[in-house]
Design an enzyme around this catalytic site. Structure first.
Site, mmCIF file in Angstrom:
data_model
loop_
_atom_site.group_PDB
_atom_site.id
_atom_site.type_symbol
_atom_site.label_atom_id
_atom_site.label_comp_id
_atom_site.label_asym_id
_atom_site.label_seq_id
_atom_site.Cartn_x
_atom_site.Cartn_y
_atom_site.Cartn_z
ATOM 1 N N GLY A 246 0.833 -1.207 0.000
ATOM 2 C CA GLY A 246 0.000 0.000 0.000
ATOM 3 C C GLY A 246 0.858 1.244 0.000
ATOM 4 O O GLY A 246 2.056 1.184 -0.301
ATOM 5 N N ASN A 247 0.248 2.371 0.300
ATOM 6 C CA ASN A 247 1.019 3.614 0.410
ATOM 7 C C ASN A 247 0.367 4.520 1.451
ATOM 8 O O ASN A 247 -0.671 4.186 2.000
ATOM 9 C CB ASN A 247 1.141 4.299 -0.962
ATOM 10 C CG ASN A 247 -0.214 4.653 -1.530
ATOM 11 O OD1 ASN A 247 -0.932 5.476 -0.976
ATOM 12 N ND2 ASN A 247 -0.584 4.004 -2.633
#
Ligand code: CTP
Length: 396
Positions: A204-205
């Site tokens: 993810g980020n």
């Protein structure tokens, strides 16, 4: 929005309490002005409590010797609503009679005036009333039609004041029609995407989704019909009218965008979409064994590029570029490669810009390579700047 609610002497005045509550709940500042007769049907105390403002009936406040300035009140209002509007007040409105504070405020108001009549069936049908209503409408005042139903007299017919919820909906629809993004459908993406590695892990980020949610809210406030495709985020929309579609992965975001893009007039892709996703997703939780471990990744579809290929004349497509180096060059490359109308550039070199902050510092570059640089602002203000650019584009 500042609203003056004028209340006349009618049994329907009992509905004013609900009406005030609805308007206040909807975010309006409400000041109530009553005709002296209206106070026999509902007390000023009830309405001042609900509106959180003193209720005005007379020109003078005897206790303080102060004057209720009708001109100031008329100018304060963004909208005036007379509900219930009695046959008597309608006759005064039609003829400019000014024998009470409500009429003085009406004659001083420069804002749109809505009126919701309430009267008995025969009074409603009378030629005098018909003529007065036509005349008042010819002044630009807006009629909220009465309902047909049981009347205070026991008769059944037309003349029953519209219900508070109907009045609120009528006004909102009227306001929305005049907003700059009225009748526009917008598609906005926000937040990160999560690319599953196994049932418990993902790539993810740090995107918070704040920027995209602020844009969706601002567009909805400007009258657009907004669909917000959101990756995993705790953000909540402030505008009730925004339709939120929750997705997790880049593939799901692509699918949702493809579904809504065709019917969208404006599309703002502010999501931080994963560029790569695992080639395979392990069915079971991956156990640690070796010292080294690598995951095979494959490119995701660039959603914005895909929409850029499908874009039709009249559709506006906007992308974001979050850069750390050669900012403008990279942004212009994305703008052209993805067939955008403009790109919103933010640089991670700028303090307070980017993913998690409540602020952002942007430069907008349009397809003629015109640049507009903005100062550091809250994401709500940045959303406003972006929407102003969109409105400029629509007007061109
Ligand atoms: N974007 C997208 N789909 C992707 C990747 C990006 O729709 N799979 C959109 C983003 O929402 C943003 C714009 O493309 O509006 C630019 O995203 P960014 O990550 O800065 O650009 P990339 O094209 O992925 O280029 P790079 O990561 O190499 O800088």
């Amino acid at each position: 929005m500042n609203i003056i609610l004028g209340i006349c002497g009618s049994i329907a005045a009992y509905k004013s309490a609900t009406l005030v509550r609805l308007l206040v709940k909807g975010g309006a500042n409400v000041k109530v002005v009553m005709t002296p007769d209206a106070t026999s049907f509902i007390t000023p105390l009830t309405l001042s409590t609900l509106s959180k403002n003193p209720v005005l009936v007379d020109y003078f406040i005897p206790e303080t010797g102060e004057w209720n300035n009708h001109v100031e009140l008329g100018l304060w209002a963004d909208l005036m609503l007379i509900a219930p509007a009695s046959a008597n007040t309608l006759a005064k409105m039609a003829n400019g009679l000014c024998d009470n504070l409500l009429m003085a405020v009406y004659l001083s108001a420069k804002c749109p005036v809505y009126f919701a009549p309430a009267m008995d069936l025969d009074m409603w049908r009378h030629s005098a009333t018909r003529e007065n209503i036509s005349k008042v409408q010819s002044f630009g005042n807006i009629l909220i039609p009465p309902n047909t139903g049981e009347l205070a007299s026991g008769l059944h017919g037309e003349g029953r004041m519209a219900e508070p919820e109907e009045i609120e909906a009528f006004i909102i629809a009227g306001i929305k029609k005049k907003l700059p993004l009225a009748n526009k459908k917008a598609l906005v993406t926000a937040g990160p995407t999560y690319e599953a590695i196994d049932p418990v892990r993902f790539i993810g980020n740090h995107s918070s989704g704040k920027m995209g949610f602020a844009i969706a809210d601002e567009m909805a406030a400007l009258g657009a019909d907004v669909t917000l495709v959101a990756g995993p985020t705790a953000q909540l929309s402030q505008q009730k009218s925004v339709t939120r579609i929750n997705v997790t992965s880049a593939a799901e975001m692509l699918e949702a965008c493809l579904q809504y893009f065709k019917e969208s007039d404006i599309c703002v892709m502010s999501a931080a979409v994963a560029d790569y996703t695992p080639v395979t997703v392990a069915e079971q939780k991956i156990k640690k064994k070796d010292d080294d471990f690598s995951i095979g990744l494959k490119k995701t579809t660039d959603i914005l590029s895909e929409l850029g290929k499908q874009k039709q004349d009249g559709q506006i497509l906007i992308g974001f570029a979050l850069e750390t180096n050669d900012e403008e060059l990279n942004a212009i490359d994305k703008l052209q490669r993805k067939n955008l109308d403009f790109i919103v550039l933010n640089s991670l070199k700028d303090e307070g810009a980017g993913f998690k902050a409540d602020t952002n510092k942007i430069t907008i570059i349009d397809k003629n390579l015109q640049k507009t640089a903005y100062t550091l602002k809250s994401k709500t203000e940045v959303a406003r700047d972006i929407c102003t650019k969109i409105i400029e584009l629509i007007k061109k």
